[in-house]
Design a protein around this motif. Sequence first.
Motif, mmCIF file in Angstrom:
data_model
loop_
_atom_site.group_PDB
_atom_site.id
_atom_site.type_symbol
_atom_site.label_atom_id
_atom_site.label_comp_id
_atom_site.label_asym_id
_atom_site.label_seq_id
_atom_site.Cartn_x
_atom_site.Cartn_y
_atom_site.Cartn_z
ATOM 1 N N ALA A 208 0.837 -1.205 0.000
ATOM 2 C CA ALA A 208 0.000 0.000 0.000
ATOM 3 C C ALA A 208 0.870 1.253 0.000
ATOM 4 C CB ALA A 208 -0.931 -0.007 1.199
ATOM 5 N N TYR A 209 1.946 1.232 0.775
ATOM 6 C CA TYR A 209 2.848 2.388 0.791
ATOM 7 C C TYR A 209 3.418 2.645 -0.595
ATOM 8 C CZ TYR A 209 7.312 4.685 0.707
ATOM 9 O OH TYR A 209 8.356 5.497 0.329
ATOM 10 N N ALA A 210 3.883 1.607 -1.262
ATOM 11 C CA ALA A 210 4.484 1.786 -2.580
ATOM 12 C C ALA A 210 3.484 2.392 -3.558
ATOM 13 C CB ALA A 210 4.993 0.444 -3.112
ATOM 14 N N ALA A 211 2.242 1.931 -3.517
ATOM 15 C CA ALA A 211 1.223 2.449 -4.430
ATOM 16 C C ALA A 211 0.896 3.911 -4.121
ATOM 17 C CB ALA A 211 -0.037 1.593 -4.349
ATOM 18 N N VAL A 212 0.737 4.221 -2.834
ATOM 19 C CA VAL A 212 0.420 5.596 -2.436
ATOM 20 C C VAL A 212 1.571 6.534 -2.789
ATOM 21 C CG1 VAL A 212 0.103 7.090 -0.419
ATOM 22 C CG2 VAL A 212 -1.216 4.988 -0.631
ATOM 23 N N ALA A 213 2.791 6.103 -2.537
ATOM 24 C CA ALA A 213 3.951 6.945 -2.824
ATOM 25 C C ALA A 213 4.090 7.191 -4.328
ATOM 26 C CB ALA A 213 5.215 6.302 -2.268
ATOM 27 N N ILE A 214 3.760 6.196 -5.138
ATOM 28 C CA ILE A 214 3.801 6.393 -6.589
ATOM 29 C C ILE A 214 2.782 7.443 -7.008
ATOM 30 C CG2 ILE A 214 3.161 5.296 -8.780
ATOM 31 C CD1 ILE A 214 4.680 2.835 -7.878
ATOM 32 N N GLU A 215 1.556 7.340 -6.485
ATOM 33 C CA GLU A 215 0.523 8.338 -6.799
ATOM 34 C C GLU A 215 0.988 9.734 -6.383
ATOM 35 O OE1 GLU A 215 -2.447 8.024 -8.171
ATOM 36 O OE2 GLU A 215 -2.892 5.879 -8.172
ATOM 37 N N HIS A 216 1.589 9.827 -5.217
ATOM 38 C CA HIS A 216 2.037 11.118 -4.700
ATOM 39 C C HIS A 216 3.133 11.709 -5.579
ATOM 40 C CE1 HIS A 216 3.869 14.014 -1.871
ATOM 41 N NE2 HIS A 216 2.649 14.095 -1.386
ATOM 42 N N ASN A 217 4.116 10.905 -5.915
ATOM 43 C CA ASN A 217 5.209 11.394 -6.752
ATOM 44 C C ASN A 217 4.744 11.698 -8.169
ATOM 45 O OD1 ASN A 217 8.003 11.328 -5.335
ATOM 46 N ND2 ASN A 217 7.000 9.465 -4.629
ATOM 47 N N ALA A 218 3.724 10.979 -8.628
ATOM 48 C CA ALA A 218 3.189 11.253 -9.962
ATOM 49 C C ALA A 218 2.614 12.664 -10.030
ATOM 50 C CB ALA A 218 2.114 10.221 -10.319
ATOM 51 N N GLN A 219 1.940 13.092 -8.968
ATOM 52 C CA GLN A 219 1.400 14.452 -8.995
ATOM 53 C C GLN A 219 2.520 15.486 -8.923
ATOM 54 O OE1 GLN A 219 -1.108 16.457 -5.826
ATOM 55 N NE2 GLN A 219 -2.674 16.137 -7.408
ATOM 56 N N ALA A 220 3.598 15.176 -8.232
ATOM 57 C CA ALA A 220 4.736 16.100 -8.200
ATOM 58 C C ALA A 220 5.309 16.290 -9.598
ATOM 59 C CB ALA A 220 5.804 15.584 -7.240
ATOM 60 N N VAL A 221 5.396 15.207 -10.365
ATOM 61 C CA VAL A 221 5.855 15.315 -11.762
ATOM 62 C C VAL A 221 4.891 16.186 -12.554
ATOM 63 C CG1 VAL A 221 6.282 14.023 -13.884
ATOM 64 C CG2 VAL A 221 7.042 13.088 -11.690
ATOM 65 N N GLN A 222 3.614 15.972 -12.351
ATOM 66 C CA GLN A 222 2.588 16.740 -13.043
ATOM 67 C C GLN A 222 2.725 18.236 -12.746
ATOM 68 O OE1 GLN A 222 -1.341 15.617 -11.818
ATOM 69 N NE2 GLN A 222 -2.257 17.525 -12.526
ATOM 70 N N LEU A 223 2.913 18.578 -11.469
ATOM 71 C CA LEU A 223 3.061 19.978 -11.091
ATOM 72 C C LEU A 223 4.324 20.583 -11.696
ATOM 73 C CD1 LEU A 223 2.019 19.711 -7.326
ATOM 74 C CD2 LEU A 223 0.731 20.839 -9.149
ATOM 75 N N ALA A 224 5.407 19.822 -11.666
ATOM 76 C CA ALA A 224 6.653 20.326 -12.234
ATOM 77 C C ALA A 224 6.517 20.601 -13.728
ATOM 78 C CB ALA A 224 7.771 19.326 -11.984
ATOM 79 N N ALA A 225 5.739 19.782 -14.422
ATOM 80 C CA ALA A 225 5.583 19.927 -15.862
ATOM 81 C C ALA A 225 4.774 21.157 -16.251
ATOM 82 C CB ALA A 225 4.920 18.677 -16.440
ATOM 83 N N LEU A 226 4.139 21.807 -15.262
ATOM 84 C CA LEU A 226 3.394 23.026 -15.545
ATOM 85 C C LEU A 226 4.314 24.216 -15.821
ATOM 86 C CD1 LEU A 226 0.683 22.903 -12.701
ATOM 87 C CD2 LEU A 226 0.300 22.432 -15.126
ATOM 88 N N ALA A 227 5.539 24.185 -15.287
ATOM 89 C CA ALA A 227 6.391 25.377 -15.274
ATOM 90 C C ALA A 227 6.777 25.909 -16.649
ATOM 91 C CB ALA A 227 7.636 25.102 -14.430
ATOM 92 N N PRO A 228 7.279 25.084 -17.578
ATOM 93 C CA PRO A 228 7.655 25.639 -18.878
ATOM 94 C C PRO A 228 6.450 26.273 -19.584
ATOM 95 C CG PRO A 228 8.574 23.452 -18.596
ATOM 96 C CD PRO A 228 7.603 23.646 -17.477
#
Length: 259
Positions: free
Chosen positions: A76-96
């Motif tokens: 469960a931790y691995a799945a939750v952490a993947i979801e969490h990090n996926a949104q961080a990638v999404q937010l970072a991709a907004l910048a350019p």
Amino acid sequence: MTPQDSTTEETAQPSGDMPDQRPAAMPSAYGLGRRLRIMGAVLAGGLAVVLALLLWLGVLVPAKQEAAGYSAADAAYAAVAIEHNAQAVQLAALAPGRSTDDAVLATAVEVGEASAGRIRELADWLEARDIPVPAAGTEALALAEGGLETELSDGGSGPRAGTNAHSHEGGSHGMLTDAQVDGIASLSGSEFDIALLAALVEHHYGGLQPADQEIEAGEDAEAKALAQSEADAIRIEVEDVREVLAAIGGPGSNDGSDS
């Protein structure tokens, strides 16, 4: 007329076309028995599938976890952490395309690439145990591999790191809602910079909760090590983001206090 002749006449079939009045044949005992056997086989087969599923869920899965040295909480931790990090990638991709500040753009790339690296590690852990990787993680990796330094055509709403990464109520361990992400994506310039970095600080702090829980209560040594590595990285990244946020006039720019 002899008695024999009379009997013959009485039992003889009448001539002419008469409708067949014989009763319909009743199902034979063999045919009924065959149907009952087929129905029994179908029911038995369905019952066997149900029992097999219950056995798999109740006995084989825990047994497999025990043999592999991990628990349901680890997975469960691995799945939750993947979801969490996926949104961080999404937010970072907004910048350019929305930010013109070199420090903000560089920070977004660093955060996005670090988050993508954690997704890869967690996905490897899941795959090694034949556990499905959340779709959000796979799609976030594709987003990161496309280049976080390049402006993406996103219709103004921001790139999406998969439906799972952007379909939630938010609030849980720092995850942003759809409306919050859309609000950040609608901004540009310094307003965008401040909103993005402030969101990343809150988002990253939220990621400490599942990581710390795994460190304390996890069973798999590798999963616990991944959680410890993530927690250490998050604390460093938060401080880096806060420094840039203060430098561009965001919360904490005057006295360095927490936002």
